[in-house]
Design a protein around this motif. Structure first.
Motif, short mmCIF file in Angstrom:
data_model
loop_
_atom_site.label_atom_id
_atom_site.label_comp_id
_atom_site.label_asym_id
_atom_site.label_seq_id
_atom_site.Cartn_x
_atom_site.Cartn_y
_atom_site.Cartn_z
N ALA A 65 45.17 25.66 -12.83
CA ALA A 65 45.29 26.28 -14.15
C ALA A 65 44.62 25.42 -15.22
CB ALA A 65 46.77 26.50 -14.48
N VAL A 66 44.91 24.12 -15.21
CA VAL A 66 44.33 23.25 -16.25
C VAL A 66 42.81 23.17 -16.08
CG1 VAL A 66 44.26 20.91 -17.19
CG2 VAL A 66 46.45 21.93 -16.55
N GLU A 109 42.01 28.65 -25.15
CA GLU A 109 42.77 28.28 -26.34
C GLU A 109 43.99 27.44 -25.94
OE1 GLU A 109 43.59 31.73 -28.83
OE2 GLU A 109 45.65 31.04 -29.02
N ARG A 110 44.58 27.79 -24.79
CA ARG A 110 45.77 27.07 -24.32
C ARG A 110 45.97 27.37 -22.85
NH1 ARG A 110 49.75 29.23 -27.83
NH2 ARG A 110 50.22 30.54 -26.05
N SER A 126 47.31 17.60 -12.80
CA SER A 126 47.09 18.60 -13.86
C SER A 126 47.22 17.94 -15.23
CB SER A 126 48.07 19.77 -13.72
OG SER A 126 49.38 19.40 -14.11
N VAL A 127 48.13 16.98 -15.34
CA VAL A 127 48.32 16.30 -16.63
C VAL A 127 47.13 15.39 -16.91
CG1 VAL A 127 49.91 14.95 -18.04
CG2 VAL A 127 50.80 16.35 -16.17
N VAL A 179 43.15 19.62 -23.06
CA VAL A 179 43.67 20.98 -22.91
C VAL A 179 45.06 21.02 -23.51
CG1 VAL A 179 44.45 22.69 -21.22
CG2 VAL A 179 42.34 21.41 -20.80
N ARG A 180 45.31 22.00 -24.36
CA ARG A 180 46.68 22.19 -24.88
C ARG A 180 47.48 22.85 -23.79
NH1 ARG A 180 46.85 20.79 -29.99
NH2 ARG A 180 48.79 21.77 -30.61
N LEU A 181 48.45 22.09 -23.30
CA LEU A 181 49.18 22.50 -22.10
C LEU A 181 50.61 22.79 -22.50
CD1 LEU A 181 49.20 22.59 -18.95
CD2 LEU A 181 49.60 20.14 -18.96
N ARG A 182 51.11 23.97 -22.11
CA ARG A 182 52.46 24.34 -22.51
C ARG A 182 53.25 24.75 -21.28
NH1 ARG A 182 54.44 29.10 -26.46
NH2 ARG A 182 53.07 30.34 -25.15
#
Ligand code: ADP
Ligand code: ASP
Ligand code: MG
Length: 412
Positions: free
Chosen positions: A158-159, A168-169, A216-217, A225-228
């Motif tokens: 995903a990242v 965007e996120r 991923s982090v 990457v803005r990761l939520r």
């Protein structure tokens, strides 16, 4: 037009009703004007089942065939998710890793992503496709074989897509509503964080908090990457969940951000090895060659030229570690009096960037464990974390005691 990446983990796509629920969340973002890349995991339990089948069929399996088998769970959910979206009237199609293609190294079972060429998916978006549903966790090697990215690897898929497509996120939908001060399954006092710094999340993940795969982090941090992280079972909006972001964006000032645990650790000690140059290399060289992931290392003060060498590794690697050490001894590379394995240990860690500027965290941690009568077997520290190895049976108690000692139930 902005692009969002939405990832749904195994519990979030565990059956057809949950796939429908997840598709509803995607439909909402499409209705708000987003193009979406959806990354799906296998249905809950599927990957474990597939890994079990491989092990039963071939204990020393060909890793290429392992990947061929265990990657298949994601293919099913990707197709089903695309079908569900089509039923809702949304132009969607599924992609397996090799079709994108998501190009990886050849390290089967733990491949790293090299590149994600955008052309194929971009062309479909240009033709009116609104949602690309991509099977997470899988890619293709330079040799054209299917690879997987390691357990939990859909987070990394995903990242990587978010970075490659300038999303965007990247929203990671899961069975908890965010990142907590510790695993909410261990203490009800765990508190959801609104934000957490990349560095802290990276440490928590690598020390056992499985909510995000470590890699991923790392990727999110590198590519900003803005990761939520947020719940797939609740109503959500743009402020829900936990944002993983730069430390400058965070107001909270707890010295310790969270407590992580890792249950399945082992401690091995070589008793009475010669204390002379080259000994550590002679021990850890063969372990590395055997693929043992050595974590903590302690060498005791030597007496009369002899010393004890202790290290920790995942408990399922103990047999492999023993084999490597005994072989090294039989070849005359190392000498020791005894090899002792303790397979009943766990690792508990406190993490926080505040430790860079505050002293006394270790003392407070050790006092909290002592107050519960928990013996510490090994300690390691880095700039923003302290880890201890303890008896596994005290793991939950230790997490709770540390959570209390650092008052993590209250925002700082
Ligand atoms: P998914 O299948 O969606 O990828 P995972 O099981 O991999 O979900 O990760 C979510 C789980 O991570 C949660 O159910 C929770 O038990 C665990 N977890 C461990 N540490 C934390 C933490 N600090 N905050 C939130 N969840 C955590
Ligand atoms: N299905 C894979 C696993 O269980 C990948 C993932 O869910 O992230 O490890
Ligand atoms: Mg996961």
């Amino acid at each position: 037009m902005t692009l969002l990446v939405m990832k749904f983990g195994g519990t979030s796509v565990a059956d057809l009703a949950r796939i429908e629920n997840a598709a509803g969340k995607v439909a909402r973002e499409v209705a708000r004007g987003h193009d979406v890349i959806v990354i799906v995991s296998a249905m809950a339990g599927e990957t474990n089942k597939l890994v079990g089948w491989v092990n039963q069929t071939s204990p020393f399996y060909d890793a290429r065939e392992y990947d061929a088998v265990v990657s298949s769970g994601e293919n099913v959910t990707a197709g089903l998710m695309a079908l569900r979206l089509q039923e809702m009237g949304i132009p969607a199609r599924s992609w397996q890793g090799w079709q994108v293609p998501l190009l990886t190294t050849s390290a089967h079972g733990a491949a790293r992503i090299e590149e994600i060429p955008r052309a194929n998916i971009d062309r479909k978006f240009a033709e009116g496709m609104k949602v690309a549903v991509v099977a997470g966790f899988q890619g293709v090697s330079p040799e054209g074989r299917i690879t997987t990215l390691g357990r939990g690897g859909s987070d990394t898929s995903a990242v990587a897509f978010a970075a490659a497509f300038g999303a965007e996120r990247c929203d990671i939908y899961t069975d908890v509503d965010g990142v907590y001060t510790t695993d909410p399954r261990i203490t009800r006092k765990a508190r959801k964080l609104d934000r957490i710094a990349y560095e802290e999340m990276l440490e928590l993940a690598s020390l056992g908090a499985r909510v995000l795969q470590t890699r991923s982090v790392e990727l999110a941090m590198r590519y900003k990457v803005r990761l939520r992280v947020l719940s797939s079972f609740e109503e959500v909006d743009d402020t829900s969940g936990t944002l993983v972001c730069d430390e400058e964006e965070i107001m909270e000032s707890n010295v310790v951000a969270g407590v992580a645990h890792s249950r399945d650790e082992a401690k091995m000690t070589l008793i009475s090895v010669a204390d002379r140059p080259g000994v550590a290399a002679a021990i850890f060289g063969p372990l590395a060659e055997a693929g043992v992931n050595v974590d903590m290392i302690v060498q005791n003060i030597s007496e009369e030229g002899r010393t004890d060498m202790t290290f920790s590794c995942p408990v399922d690697q103990v047999a492999r570690a023993e084999r490597a050490i005994v072989a090294a001894r039989d070849e005359g590379r190392i000498q020791f009096a005894d090899l002792v394995a303790d397979t009943e240990v766990a690792k508990v860690s406190v993490v926080g960037i505040g430790m860079r500027s505050h002293s006394g965290v270790a003392a407070r941690m050790f006092a909290a464990l002592a107050a519960e009568g928990i013996n510490i077997k090994v300690i390691t520290t880095s700039e923003i974390k302290i880890s201890v190895l303890i008896d596994r049976k005290y793991m939950e108690l230790a997490v709770q005691a540390l959570h209390d000692a650092f008052a993590l139930d209250r925002a700082g």
